[in-house]
Design an enzyme around this catalytic site. Structure first.
Site, PDB file in Angstrom:
ATOM      1  N   HIS A  74      -9.195  -1.483 -45.584  1.00 32.91           N
ATOM      2  CA  HIS A  74      -9.246  -2.445 -46.685  1.00 32.91           C
ATOM      3  C   HIS A  74     -10.126  -1.860 -47.792  1.00 32.91           C
ATOM      4  CE1 HIS A  74     -10.177  -6.095 -48.948  1.00 32.91           C
ATOM      5  NE2 HIS A  74      -9.171  -6.677 -48.322  1.00 32.91           N
TER       6      HIS A  74
ATOM      7  N   CYS B 203      -4.588  -4.116 -50.904  1.00 32.15           N
ATOM      8  CA  CYS B 203      -5.074  -5.434 -51.327  1.00 32.15           C
ATOM      9  C   CYS B 203      -5.052  -5.465 -52.858  1.00 32.15           C
ATOM     10  CB  CYS B 203      -6.479  -5.683 -50.792  1.00 32.15           C
ATOM     11  SG  CYS B 203      -7.174  -7.245 -51.400  1.00 32.15           S
TER      12      CYS B 203
ATOM     13  N   HIS C  89      -2.175  -7.228 -48.665  1.00 30.32           N
ATOM     14  CA  HIS C  89      -2.795  -8.495 -49.088  1.00 30.32           C
ATOM     15  C   HIS C  89      -2.331  -8.751 -50.517  1.00 30.32           C
ATOM     16  CE1 HIS C  89      -6.693  -8.317 -46.422  1.00 30.32           C
ATOM     17  NE2 HIS C  89      -5.595  -8.396 -45.710  1.00 30.32           N
TER      18      HIS C  89
ATOM     19  N   ASP D  74      -3.169 -13.613 -49.852  1.00 30.39           N
ATOM     20  CA  ASP D  74      -4.618 -13.532 -49.700  1.00 30.39           C
ATOM     21  C   ASP D  74      -5.248 -14.617 -50.555  1.00 30.39           C
ATOM     22  OD1 ASP D  74      -6.949 -12.502 -48.740  1.00 30.39           O
ATOM     23  OD2 ASP D  74      -7.051 -10.827 -50.147  1.00 30.39           O
ATOM     24  N   HIS D  75      -6.180 -15.298 -50.002  1.00 28.93           N
ATOM     25  CA  HIS D  75      -6.936 -16.354 -50.702  1.00 28.93           C
ATOM     26  C   HIS D  75      -5.990 -17.343 -51.401  1.00 28.93           C
ATOM     27  CE1 HIS D  75     -10.497 -13.322 -51.044  1.00 28.93           C
ATOM     28  NE2 HIS D  75     -10.019 -13.432 -49.835  1.00 28.93           N
TER      29      HIS D  75
ATOM     30  N   TYR E 219      -9.874 -19.563 -48.183  1.00 30.81           N
ATOM     31  CA  TYR E 219      -8.875 -19.716 -47.115  1.00 30.81           C
ATOM     32  C   TYR E 219      -8.469 -21.170 -46.883  1.00 30.81           C
ATOM     33  CZ  TYR E 219      -9.232 -14.786 -46.287  1.00 30.81           C
ATOM     34  OH  TYR E 219      -9.172 -13.433 -46.449  1.00 30.81           O
TER      35      TYR E 219
END
Ligand code: DNO
Length: 401
Positions: free
Chosen positions: A240, A278, A305, A358-359, A375
């Site tokens: 990551h 990501c 991501h 993601d998020h 999240y």
């Protein structure tokens, strides 16, 4: 596999039994894969087949599959090459082998010293009144210079930032000072570590003398040690990137740019030595060309991501809705689908790369519920639905050209 079988595998991050979102909820979101970790095990300990199997069965009993481990955290001793790092590397290899023997084939990890991902504000109100995570470079500098009072920190900032940080700090009341300290030090979900101010000072000190070059050497050493185990066990590693993608508190960060990612891939030439692409992390820098990165480094993307950030002045940014913000998500999606076509042509079997939204913003009913920062359920649900539609539309267009 004909083209109709190719798609990104839709996954969802789940924090285990403590997560307010259940496996059943995740099925309703439409995801088929789970991204999780054995969060209850201390960093550095080997993951036993028994512990892995228990979690795997729980996931499979609900009709989902454990697609990706995010993450097996890397012990600080490994990043510094101090203390028990050799034992921790052996334990890491054991975890990889045990995961492989249980049929779990993708492992995400990161090599950020001390702090995992960092923000300065967890409830930043955006235009539609939902809340987002934000990194404000002035708030960060105010913490560094006036709360932490890190030695020689001034040399890393321009006069303008120092002045702004000072007036920002002067306007903070005790509560806000406390909140800022907690946001930066308490550890965001998944980061596994949290610190008090004194502990943080001490651990920062333990990195004195470790330059970006030595951190990168430690990373490459780690990779050269664990990759044979990963290859043997059929486990794809996926590093990551740094989030945010620049050094914090004088600590080096070495996976922030295309160049950093490229050097990493080249340090050990194997499809098992790969990236977590990501878009939110890489996308916080305007000099990262995201679709171009997929074109050039796509063959090593093992996990994705997807989220977007809105870049503000300087290094500040906040998290945007998935299809908005400063990046072109459609162009990234198109490049990812082309990468899948390329893999198919080459006869690779890993065409259905796992992807998670993601998020997400905290919005609607989630405003009243507890959830881990970034999240919440509905924001990610919106993200996944938008990304799914985007993928379908682009795939349909490309296939019918
Ligand atoms: C934040 C996450 C990170 C990530 C780790 C991977 O939302 O993307 O916590 O899981 O950095 O090792």
């Amino acid at each position: 596999m004909d083209n109709s079988m190719i798609k990104l595998e839709e996954t969802w991050r789940w924090y285990g039994d403590n997560d307010s979102i259940t496996l059943q909820d995740i099925i309703q979101a439409g995801a088929t894969g789970i991204v999780t970790a054995l969060h209850h095990l201390p960093t550095g300990e080997a993951w036993s087949v028994n512990e892995i199997t228990k979690r795997k069965q729980q996931i499979e009993n609900s009709g989902l599959r454990w697609s990706v481990v995010e993450s097996i955290p890397v012990h600080e001793d490994i990043k510094r090459q101090t203390g028990n790092y050799k034992t921790y590397i052996e334990n890491y290899k054991t975890s990889i082998k045990n995961l492989g023997s249980c049929g779990i084939n993708t492992v995400c990890y990161n090599f950020m010293p001390v702090l995992d991902w960092s923000r300065t504000d967890l409830d930043y109100i955006v235009k539609d009144q939902s809340t987002a995570l934000r990194f404000d470079e002035i708030a960060y500098a105010a913490f560094d210079l006036f709360i932490l009072q890190r030695q020689n920190a001034e040399s890393e900032y321009s006069d303008e930032i120092i002045q702004k940080a000072e007036s920002y700090y002067k306007n903070l009341d005790d509560q806000k000072t406390d909140d800022l300290e907690k946001t930066i030090l308490a550890g965001l979900p998944g980061s596994e570590e949290g610190y008090t101010l004194d502990e943080f000072k001490e651990i920062l000190g333990s990195y004195n003398g470790i330059s970006a070059r030595s951190l990168q050497n430690h990373l490459f050493h780690f990779i050269s040690e664990i990759l044979p185990a990963a290859e043997e066990s059929g486990v794809r590693m996926a590093i990551h990137p740094d989030d945010p993608p620049f050094p914090l508190f004088g600590l080096p960060r070495v996976v922030s740019t295309e160049q950093g990612a490229k050097e990493l891939i080249e340090s050990y030439d194997s499809e098992f030595n790969g990236l977590t692409f990501c878009t939110g992390s890489y996308g916080a820098r305007s000099d990262n060309d995201l679709p171009g990165m997929v074109q050039r480094l796509g063959h090593r993307i093992n996990f994705i991501h997807l989220r977007s950030v809105e870049r503000e002045n300087g290094r500040s940014f906040h998290e945007a809705n998935h299809l908005e913000g400063s990046m072109d998500m459609a162009a990234v999606m198109r490049a990812l689908i082309n990468e899948q076509f390329r893999r198919k042509k080459e006869g690779r079997t890993d065409t259905n790369i796992p992807m998670r939204p993601d998020h997400g913003h905290r919005m609607l009913d989630d405003m009243k519920k507890e959830s881990a920062p970034g999240y919440s359920c509905i924001g990610r649900l919106r993200g996944l639905a938008e990304l799914r539609g985007l993928e379908l539309g682009i795939r349909h267009t490309l296939e019918n050209q």
